[in-house]
Scaffold this active site. Structure first.
Site, short mmCIF file in Angstrom:
data_model
loop_
_atom_site.label_atom_id
_atom_site.label_comp_id
_atom_site.label_asym_id
_atom_site.label_seq_id
_atom_site.Cartn_x
_atom_site.Cartn_y
_atom_site.Cartn_z
N SER A 259 89.36 4.58 -32.54
CA SER A 259 88.71 4.60 -33.82
C SER A 259 87.47 3.80 -33.32
CB SER A 259 89.49 3.73 -34.14
OG SER A 259 90.31 2.74 -33.92
N LYS A 260 86.98 3.45 -34.83
CA LYS A 260 85.70 2.70 -34.70
C LYS A 260 85.83 1.51 -33.84
CE LYS A 260 86.86 5.09 -37.73
NZ LYS A 260 88.14 5.10 -37.73
N ARG A 261 86.47 1.06 -33.70
CA ARG A 261 87.33 -0.45 -33.47
C ARG A 261 86.88 -0.99 -31.33
NH1 ARG A 261 91.62 -1.26 -32.29
NH2 ARG A 261 93.54 0.22 -33.05
N HIS A 262 87.45 0.32 -30.77
CA HIS A 262 87.20 1.00 -29.76
C HIS A 262 85.72 1.10 -29.35
CE1 HIS A 262 91.50 2.88 -30.61
NE2 HIS A 262 91.26 1.61 -29.59
N GLY A 263 85.07 1.01 -30.46
CA GLY A 263 83.66 1.85 -29.57
C GLY A 263 82.64 2.77 -30.38
#
Length: 495
Positions: A259-263
């Site tokens: 998801s977004k928080r991984h990059g």
RNA sequence: GGGGAUAUCGUCUAGAGGUUAGGACGAGGGAUUUUCAGUCCUUAAGCCGGGGUUCGAUUCCCCGUAUCCCUACCA
């Protein structure tokens, strides 16, 4: 029998790379076996914030960019349209009613509040969650209808639910994972048609896949646990389920769904950063699929088509390795015709305002000289921006010069005579090219009885303000005589 | 709580009863050199645990454990 597969994205924004990977698998299977690749827009969730029609363009662009263009979709049409589910509403209603008539589905008048309260209670009691089926019987349903009627003062809305078989088993045949058996008693009475008249995934997909003649359903592994309900709907219609394939999920470095928080996860982000379509595609294909014992990882599209098969799909989730993607992109950048990379880099330079839009002749000239020199150093195209910065901005010593570089190389005791001599030599050169420049500096090193490296490094810092960059003489050549002399002078004067 | 899936170097994976467990990214070392990068060479690093089955299990079966997914009038 020709293969017909579908990619079924929802317009919830720019496509997630995991979705794109399924699209690629679908496309590859069809190119390999022959048949049609269909794209169908699953826009049945009208919840504000989840329905984002702007995302449709991104979906289209991503498929074009990767080169996995559908044979039939809403853009070009086809024989099984429409390919947008919101344009097929009457169909879903008709088929839902059919299921109600045959006793495989029923109207449910329960309010969302009741459902929510029920779920809360089940959770707090630690018992399995799910609908209590109070509307499944004629008596219970009528009771609920009357109750809601008196509450609302008008005929209450209802949903249509699947009447899941109360006993027995539902078997899902997955081409990768084999047969998976689900006990029907663990399956809920899934809502098929919502109060707003839109179908849920289960109804819409079952109906569309059937009507569109879909033979293989390739979709993410997150669908596997609800596959029994999906198959149950198909069974309720009396149809044969398509072959199912569930490629493993793509996880982030922390092993959670990517998801977004991984990059970056969205297709457009990767494009903006300067990933090449062939690199993205090659990398994505290899996340969850392998060509077998062939010790390779770089494949062209025709090579992938030749090798692709469902058997090569792995069963366990894969972690998205940003480093490996970068490496692969760098490989593709270096394999590309330089002209193409130059063009793409110029776009990056424009985007970051290092050059004008449109660029001037001199900017273009410098870009065309410089970018080929940087290609072997790039992993993503946007990296050209910091690399080109000292070339496209005005450097006035010490502004714009790297402090550490200055401290290390512009403090040598022979710096002034060195720069002085270079200014003289460069001014007098009749030819301005890398080899002439190199020759002249080599003889200067001899003349001053200095090691070549002892000349190279201070010069590089004086001219570019950095310790890293292309070969010094290429850099000076690209920069041009005027700017080079100007910078040498500015350093000499300020020291 | 219920259901499902999965398990080989840090990561992506090959392997489908007997292998020195192979490759790639990343990491370490070396060569090239004008810095960085690139290129080439090289080193370290792995079969989740326990039971079976078998002459022999990384591989087949069972259990455990761990992880992920589903459990919505979202897809």
């Amino acid at each position: 029998m020709p293969v017909r597969v579908r990619y079924a994205p929802s317009p919830t924004g720019s496509p997630h790379v995991g979705n794109l990977r399924t699209a690629i698998y679908n496309w590859l299977l069809v190119r390999k076996l022959g048949g049609q690749f269909i794209a169908r827009l699953e826009d049945t969730d009208r919840t504000p914030g989840r329905y984002m029609p702007e995302g449709i363009w991104d979906i289209e662009e991503s498929l074009r960019y990767l080169g996995t263009i559908p044979d039939e979709w809403w853009v070009s049409g086809g024989t099984s349209g429409p390919y947008i589910q919101s344009e097929r509403l009457p169909l879903y209603k008709e088929y839902a009613d059919r299921l109600v008539s045959s006793g495989h589905a029923y109207r449910c008048y329960c309010s969302r509040e009741r459902l929510e309260a029920m779920r809360q209670e089940q959770q707090s009691k630690g018992i399995p969650t799910g609908y209590d089926r109070c509307c499944r019987t004629d008596v219970g349903r009528e009771e609920m209808r009357i109750k809601r009627l008196s509450e609302l003062g008008h005929e209450p809305p209802f949903v249509i639910r699947l009447a899941m078989p109360l006993e027995g088993q539902t078997v899902v045949h997955d081409l990768v994972k084999g047969d998976i058996v689900y006990d029907n008693r663990t399956q809920d009475d899934q809502v098929l048609l919502k109060t707003d008249g839109f179908p849920t995934y289960f109804l819409a997909c079952a109906v569309d896949d059937h009507l569109m003649g879909v033979t293989h359903v390739i979709r993410g592994d997150d669908w596997l646990s609800s596959a029994a309900k999906f198959v149950a709907v198909i069974n309720a219609f009396g149809w044969d389920p398509p072959a199912l394939v569930h490629p493993p999920l793509i996880l982030g470095p922390d092993r959670k769904k990517l998801s977004k928080r991984h990059g970056s996860t969205q297709f457009t982000e990767f494009v903006d950063q300067g990933y090449l379509p062939e690199a993205l595609l090659n990398f994505l294909v290899l996340l969850g699929w392998s060509a077998g014992d062939e010790n390779r990882e770089l494949f062209t599209l025709p090579e992938l088509i030749e090798r692709f098969s469902l058997e090569g799909i792995s069963e366990h989730p894969a972690i998205f390795d940003y480093d490996k993607l970068k490496w692969m992109n760098g490989m593709y950048i270096r394999q590309s015709p330089p002209g193409r990379i130059v063009g793409l880099c110029i776009q990056q330079l424009q985007k970051y305002k290092l050059i004008g839009d449109p660029p001037s002749e001199s900017e273009l000239d410098l870009a065309r000289k410089l970018i080929p020199l940087e290609i072997e150093r790039m992993k993503v195209l946007s990296e050209i921006v910091p690399m080109a910065e000292p070339f496209f901005t005005e450097l006035k010593f010490p502004d714009g010069y790297e402090e550490k570089a200055v401290a290390k190389w512009l403090t040598v005791e022979y710096i002034k005579p060195l720069l002085q001599r270079e200014i003289e030599i460069f001014s007098g050169l009749s030819v301005w090219d890398p080899s002439t420049l190199e020759d002249s500096v080599r003889s200067l090193a001899d003349e001053m009885e200095l090691k070549f490296a002892g000349v190279i490094h201070p010069t590089r810092v004086a001219v570019t303000g950095r310790t890293v960059g292309p070969g010094l003489f290429d850099a000076i050549w690209a920069l041009g005589r005027e700017t080079t002399l100007q910078r040498l002078n500015s350093v000499l004067e300020a020291l």
